[in-house]
Design a protein around this motif. Structure first.
Motif, PDB file in Angstrom:
ATOM      1  N   PRO A   1       1.017  -1.463   0.487  1.00 45.12           N
ATOM      2  CA  PRO A   1       0.344  -0.199  -0.152  1.00 45.12           C
ATOM      3  C   PRO A   1       1.042   1.405  -0.319  1.00 45.12           C
ATOM      4  CG  PRO A   1       0.177  -1.367   2.254  1.00 45.12           C
ATOM      5  CD  PRO A   1       0.392  -2.012   1.380  1.00 45.12           C
ATOM      6  N   LYS A   2       0.792   1.942  -0.935  1.00 49.25           N
ATOM      7  CA  LYS A   2       1.167   3.233  -1.162  1.00 49.25           C
ATOM      8  C   LYS A   2       0.849   4.329   0.599  1.00 49.25           C
ATOM      9  CE  LYS A   2       0.457   4.318  -5.912  1.00 49.25           C
ATOM     10  NZ  LYS A   2      -0.968   4.895  -6.601  1.00 49.25           N
ATOM     11  N   LYS A   3      -0.407   4.324   1.217  1.00 47.75           N
ATOM     12  CA  LYS A   3       0.100   4.759   2.453  1.00 47.75           C
ATOM     13  C   LYS A   3      -0.995   3.616   3.816  1.00 47.75           C
ATOM     14  CE  LYS A   3      -2.538   8.666   4.129  1.00 47.75           C
ATOM     15  NZ  LYS A   3      -3.362  10.315   4.330  1.00 47.75           N
ATOM     16  N   ILE A   4       0.415   4.272   4.830  1.00 49.45           N
ATOM     17  CA  ILE A   4      -0.239   3.122   5.760  1.00 49.45           C
ATOM     18  C   ILE A   4      -0.851   3.877   7.038  1.00 49.45           C
ATOM     19  CG2 ILE A   4       0.871   1.680   7.290  1.00 49.45           C
ATOM     20  CD1 ILE A   4       3.038   0.544   5.371  1.00 49.45           C
ATOM     21  N   GLN A   5      -1.628   4.119   7.295  1.00 49.17           N
ATOM     22  CA  GLN A   5      -2.885   4.385   8.529  1.00 49.17           C
ATOM     23  C   GLN A   5      -3.696   3.285   9.126  1.00 49.17           C
ATOM     24  OE1 GLN A   5      -4.271   8.643   7.041  1.00 49.17           O
ATOM     25  NE2 GLN A   5      -4.870   8.321   9.099  1.00 49.17           N
ATOM     26  N   GLY A   6      -3.943   3.530  10.473  1.00 46.40           N
ATOM     27  CA  GLY A   6      -4.850   2.296  10.975  1.00 46.40           C
ATOM     28  C   GLY A   6      -5.981   3.311  10.887  1.00 46.40           C
ATOM     29  N   LEU A   7      -6.508   2.880  11.471  1.00 42.84           N
ATOM     30  CA  LEU A   7      -7.960   3.273  11.618  1.00 42.84           C
ATOM     31  C   LEU A   7      -8.122   4.578  13.224  1.00 42.84           C
ATOM     32  CD1 LEU A   7     -10.625   0.848  11.222  1.00 42.84           C
ATOM     33  CD2 LEU A   7      -9.625   2.407   9.713  1.00 42.84           C
ATOM     34  N   GLU A   8      -9.320   5.231  13.357  1.00 44.08           N
ATOM     35  CA  GLU A   8      -9.223   5.602  14.693  1.00 44.08           C
ATOM     36  C   GLU A   8      -9.614   4.864  15.568  1.00 44.08           C
ATOM     37  OE1 GLU A   8     -12.398   8.901  13.797  1.00 44.08           O
ATOM     38  OE2 GLU A   8     -10.531   9.935  12.013  1.00 44.08           O
ATOM     39  N   LEU A   9      -9.515   5.086  17.090  1.00 45.70           N
ATOM     40  CA  LEU A   9      -9.684   4.142  18.086  1.00 45.70           C
ATOM     41  C   LEU A   9     -11.095   4.002  18.281  1.00 45.70           C
ATOM     42  CD1 LEU A   9      -9.009   2.928  20.425  1.00 45.70           C
ATOM     43  CD2 LEU A   9      -8.843   5.001  22.063  1.00 45.70           C
ATOM     44  N   GLN A  10     -11.591   4.552  17.871  1.00 48.66           N
ATOM     45  CA  GLN A  10     -13.623   4.861  18.007  1.00 48.66           C
ATOM     46  C   GLN A  10     -14.095   3.446  16.580  1.00 48.66           C
ATOM     47  OE1 GLN A  10     -15.560   5.844  20.473  1.00 48.66           O
ATOM     48  NE2 GLN A  10     -16.825   4.287  19.414  1.00 48.66           N
ATOM     49  N   GLN A  11     -13.429   3.712  15.663  1.00 45.99           N
ATOM     50  CA  GLN A  11     -13.522   2.410  14.657  1.00 45.99           C
ATOM     51  C   GLN A  11     -12.877   0.985  14.890  1.00 45.99           C
ATOM     52  OE1 GLN A  11     -11.622   4.927  11.257  1.00 45.99           O
ATOM     53  NE2 GLN A  11     -14.052   5.293  10.463  1.00 45.99           N
ATOM     54  N   ILE A  12     -12.024   1.010  15.629  1.00 52.13           N
ATOM     55  CA  ILE A  12     -11.178  -0.161  16.361  1.00 52.13           C
ATOM     56  C   ILE A  12     -12.397   0.043  17.359  1.00 52.13           C
ATOM     57  CG2 ILE A  12      -9.590  -0.818  17.355  1.00 52.13           C
ATOM     58  CD1 ILE A  12      -7.822   1.142  15.749  1.00 52.13           C
ATOM     59  N   LYS A  13     -12.561   0.559  18.528  1.00 52.91           N
ATOM     60  CA  LYS A  13     -13.910  -0.273  19.418  1.00 52.91           C
ATOM     61  C   LYS A  13     -14.809  -0.655  18.944  1.00 52.91           C
ATOM     62  CE  LYS A  13     -13.536   2.526  23.038  1.00 52.91           C
ATOM     63  NZ  LYS A  13     -13.556   1.689  23.874  1.00 52.91           N
ATOM     64  N   THR A  14     -15.762   0.421  17.938  1.00 52.75           N
ATOM     65  CA  THR A  14     -17.407  -0.670  17.235  1.00 52.75           C
ATOM     66  C   THR A  14     -17.143  -1.579  16.445  1.00 52.75           C
ATOM     67  OG1 THR A  14     -17.697   1.950  17.262  1.00 52.75           O
ATOM     68  CG2 THR A  14     -19.036   0.547  15.611  1.00 52.75           C
ATOM     69  N   PHE A  15     -16.065  -1.971  14.782  1.00 50.17           N
ATOM     70  CA  PHE A  15     -15.518  -2.804  14.281  1.00 50.17           C
ATOM     71  C   PHE A  15     -15.293  -3.886  15.161  1.00 50.17           C
ATOM     72  CE2 PHE A  15     -14.129   0.420  11.134  1.00 50.17           C
ATOM     73  CZ  PHE A  15     -16.168   0.936  11.249  1.00 50.17           C
ATOM     74  N   GLY A  16     -14.429  -3.432  16.537  1.00 48.38           N
ATOM     75  CA  GLY A  16     -13.734  -5.225  16.881  1.00 48.38           C
ATOM     76  C   GLY A  16     -14.856  -5.137  17.592  1.00 48.38           C
ATOM     77  N   ARG A  17     -15.919  -4.869  18.402  1.00 49.97           N
ATOM     78  CA  ARG A  17     -17.536  -5.404  19.151  1.00 49.97           C
ATOM     79  C   ARG A  17     -18.741  -5.821  18.194  1.00 49.97           C
ATOM     80  NH1 ARG A  17     -20.274  -3.959  24.193  1.00 49.97           N
ATOM     81  NH2 ARG A  17     -22.088  -5.315  24.129  1.00 49.97           N
ATOM     82  N   GLN A  18     -18.495  -5.683  17.294  1.00 53.26           N
ATOM     83  CA  GLN A  18     -19.852  -5.645  15.829  1.00 53.26           C
ATOM     84  C   GLN A  18     -19.022  -7.059  15.784  1.00 53.26           C
ATOM     85  OE1 GLN A  18     -19.780  -3.343  13.862  1.00 53.26           O
ATOM     86  NE2 GLN A  18     -21.257  -1.498  14.135  1.00 53.26           N
ATOM     87  N   ILE A  19     -17.639  -7.390  14.954  1.00 49.44           N
ATOM     88  CA  ILE A  19     -17.014  -9.100  14.759  1.00 49.44           C
ATOM     89  C   ILE A  19     -17.030  -9.930  15.772  1.00 49.44           C
ATOM     90  CG2 ILE A  19     -14.955  -9.811  14.064  1.00 49.44           C
ATOM     91  CD1 ILE A  19     -14.383  -6.729  12.570  1.00 49.44           C
ATOM     92  N   LEU A  20     -17.272  -9.111  17.329  1.00 52.32           N
ATOM     93  CA  LEU A  20     -16.627 -10.107  18.358  1.00 52.32           C
ATOM     94  C   LEU A  20     -18.330 -10.793  18.051  1.00 52.32           C
ATOM     95  CD1 LEU A  20     -14.453  -8.753  20.283  1.00 52.32           C
ATOM     96  CD2 LEU A  20     -13.845 -10.889  19.305  1.00 52.32           C
ATOM     97  N   GLU A  21     -19.802 -10.000  17.962  1.00 51.32           N
ATOM     98  CA  GLU A  21     -20.578  -9.822  18.866  1.00 51.32           C
ATOM     99  C   GLU A  21     -21.123 -10.965  17.554  1.00 51.32           C
ATOM    100  OE1 GLU A  21     -22.908  -9.293  21.126  1.00 51.32           O
ATOM    101  OE2 GLU A  21     -21.825  -7.725  21.957  1.00 51.32           O
ATOM    102  N   VAL A  22     -20.896 -11.144  16.516  1.00 53.26           N
ATOM    103  CA  VAL A  22     -21.469 -12.111  15.662  1.00 53.26           C
ATOM    104  C   VAL A  22     -20.599 -13.252  15.505  1.00 53.26           C
ATOM    105  CG1 VAL A  22     -19.587 -11.184  14.071  1.00 53.26           C
ATOM    106  CG2 VAL A  22     -21.968 -12.257  13.399  1.00 53.26           C
TER     107      VAL A  22
END
Length: 578
Positions: A254-275
């Motif tokens: 990838p040309k640009k390496i940048q992680g997600l914002e903390l709130q996105q990490i928390k929300t997406f992670g919680r949704q994935i763990l729930e399913v």
């Protein structure tokens, strides 16, 4: 349906995730070019290996096709003059070996069809796109309302799974995506149960599962239709990639390496763990979590490809978790894969290797805490938390979920039992493979240690010490023999006495003092008495044991001939004279 053929009898379903290793064994120069003889091995067994012959031009062609990845690959440069010299060929061979090492150790490159076909032409010479088109065309004969818009070439990483952009004839603006996949080595459902399970997917609904519009399966493959997401997957969001681009182009470099914002990490992670928790409670096997299998709809994550486990397809991260014997269940696999996904969301790229010894700075220490519990060396050694335990961690426990979509996911009792048995078979194959890898690793370490220079020096030192010890013990034996022979020669075999000049020290009895040897040598012993003397033996001449030799020696020295009594000589042939 009968639109797909049954696989031929005896067909071997290869696990495409098993790593291939390649070693250049030799080179041979012909009239105008040089050929390199390469030994390729699948997995850890030397029995599962074969030879291929490749020219430099074959390497160059492969390298050109891999340029789409935007990686800087170390292919040795071309040379027009002097390329047949022996020294140059040897140097080029080293460079080509390094090139093979790089592409076979890269997780994405090693699993792509281009590399597989280069190293294993016998098993990867089939054109899977053509096969998929044939099956899809036969399917449309019985389902005329669908229409193919275009093939989505190489948007996924799987060799035996192809994608097509579709539409419904009476709804031309709506875009759909069709995926066709061959069966994999973990297919343990019967044909009837497989068809039932795949069709069951289209009747399911869950807030965090991507809806299946149509699904069907045969004895050899399956076909699934979903809505096409214009925004792409979670991996497309992280890498800022276009969904329709080839997998190698989007994700290798990838040309640009940048992680997600903390709130996105928390929300997406919680949704994935729930399913994931939901699927485990329902007894539905998954094991295929990665960023490309998560579709984004606004701020909601939805899981993709639930059919993969039913078809027996191997996981994207299988070559990772087969190295760790603690990851031996499908739930543990999902937790391990979640660790990869969380790392990628946090840092904008996958980890260089697993386990991860140290983590770069993260938006929150609570992220690092979760990562350490899943993909650190301690987690690989001592075990990972369950999905329920991850949900209780501070990073996810305070996330409020607002999706109110109804859930419909009722598995028939017969199918649930079939899924349970298939899940156990998948885990059993994994455990057996992990055991073989563990044994091979131990043997390799032992051989490497035994062949190391330090170990060779130790063995040489031990051998010299052993040789010296043997020589010393042999010399002691010879010395003892020599000493014993001298003692025997000095004392005679019939006498217990030891010559005064003998170097052997006189033995002493317990509690007795040692009597020193006399300073002067004794005179010659007296002549023996006549054989028929009836004179009793004086006490001084009675036999003594070996422990009193010194005392006896002293008695001999003090012997006085005048003290002897006169005796009569008897003549048996004449009358005795009184």
């Amino acid at each position: 349906m009968a639109f797909m053929e049954k696989p031929p009898a005896g067909k071997v379903l290869l696990d495409d995730t098993v790593p291939l290793t390649a070693v250049i064994e030799a080179s041979q120069s012909l009239h105008s070019h040089t050929e390199y003889i390469i030994r390729v091995q699948r997995g850890i067994s030397m029995e599962n290996s074969w030879q291929i012959i490749r020219r430099y031009s074959d390497f160059d062609l492969l390298n050109n096709t891999l340029q789409i990845s935007a990686l800087s690959l170390p292919l040795p440069p071309k040379k027009l003059i002097g390329n047949m010299d022996r020294e140059f060929i040897a140097e080029r061979q080293k460079g080509l070996q390094n090139y093979l090492n790089v592409i076979t150790s890269n997780h994405i490159l090693s699993n792509c069809e281009l590399v597989k076909k280069f190293l294993d032409p016998n098993n990867y010479s089939i054109n899977y796109t053509e096969i998929a088109l044939q099956h899809v065309s036969m399917f449309f004969r019985s389902e005329p309302k669908w229409e193919v818009v275009e093939p989505l070439k190489d948007i996924g990483w799987r060799i035996r799974k192809k994608y097509f952009l579709m539409k419904i004839k009476n709804q031309p603006k709506e875009r759909l995506v069709l995926s066709w996949a061959d069966l994999g080595p973990d297919k343990y459902l019967s044909d009837r149960d497989l068809q039932c399970a795949v069709k069951f997917l289209s009747s399911c609904s869950h807030p965090y599962i991507y809806k299946v519009i149509f699904a069907t399966a045969s004895e050899s493959s399956a076909l699934v239709i979903r809505h096409f997401s214009e925004k792409g997957t979670l991996k497309d969001l992280i890498y800022k990639a276009k969904p329709k681009d080839p997998f190698l182009k989007k994700y290798c470099n990838p040309k640009k390496i940048q992680g997600l914002e903390l709130q996105q990490i928390k929300t997406f992670g919680r949704q994935i763990l729930e399913v994931l928790k939901f699927l485990h409670e329902k007894g539905f096997p998954y094991g295929h979590l990665h960023a490309s299998n998560v579709v984004l709809e606004g701020e909601t994550c939805r899981l993709l490809d639930l059919e993969n486990s039913l078809l027996g397809l191997p996981s994207f991260y299988r070559s990772y978790f087969t190295q760790f014997r603690k990851i031996n269940t499908l739930e543990a696999i999902d937790v391990h894969c979640f660790g990869h996904l969380l790392y990628e969301m946090t840092y904008g790229r996958p980890p260089d290797s697993v386990p991860v010894d140290s983590f770069p700075p993260a938006p929150s220490m609570s992220v690092v805490t979760v990562l350490e519990s899943v993909i650190s060396p301690e987690a690989m050694k001592n075990g990972m938390p369950t999905v329920s335990r991850l949900l209780q961690m501070p990073l996810f426990s305070d996330v409020v979920l607002t999706n109110s979509e109804k859930t419909q996911f009722k598995i028939p009792a017969k199918l649930k039992e079939a899924l349970r048995i298939a899940k156990e078979c998948i885990e059993k194959r994994l455990v057996e493979e992990q055991k073989q890898i563990h044994q091979h690793r131990r043997l390799t370490r032992a051989q490497s240690h035994h062949g190391s220079e330090e170990e060779k020096k130790k063995r040489k030192i031990l051998a010299r010490k052993k040789s010296k010890r043997s020589a010393f013990e042999s010399g002691e034996d010879q010395s003892m023999k020599y000493s014993n022979s001298n003692n025997s020669a000095g004392s005679g075999t019939s006498s217990p006495l030891t010559s005064p000049s003998s170097p052997v020290p006189p033995p002493t009895a317990a509690g007795a003092s040692t009597i020193p040897s006399p300073p002067a040598a004794p005179g010659p012993p007296p002549p023996p008495p006549p054989p028929n003397l009836d004179v009793p033996t004086p006490p001084e001449l009675q036999p003594v044991n070996s422990t009193s030799r010194s005392a006896l020696l002293s008695s001999i020295q003090n012997f006085q001939k005048a003290a002897l009594k006169k005796t009569e000589i008897c003549d048996h042939s004449a009358p005795r004279i009184s």
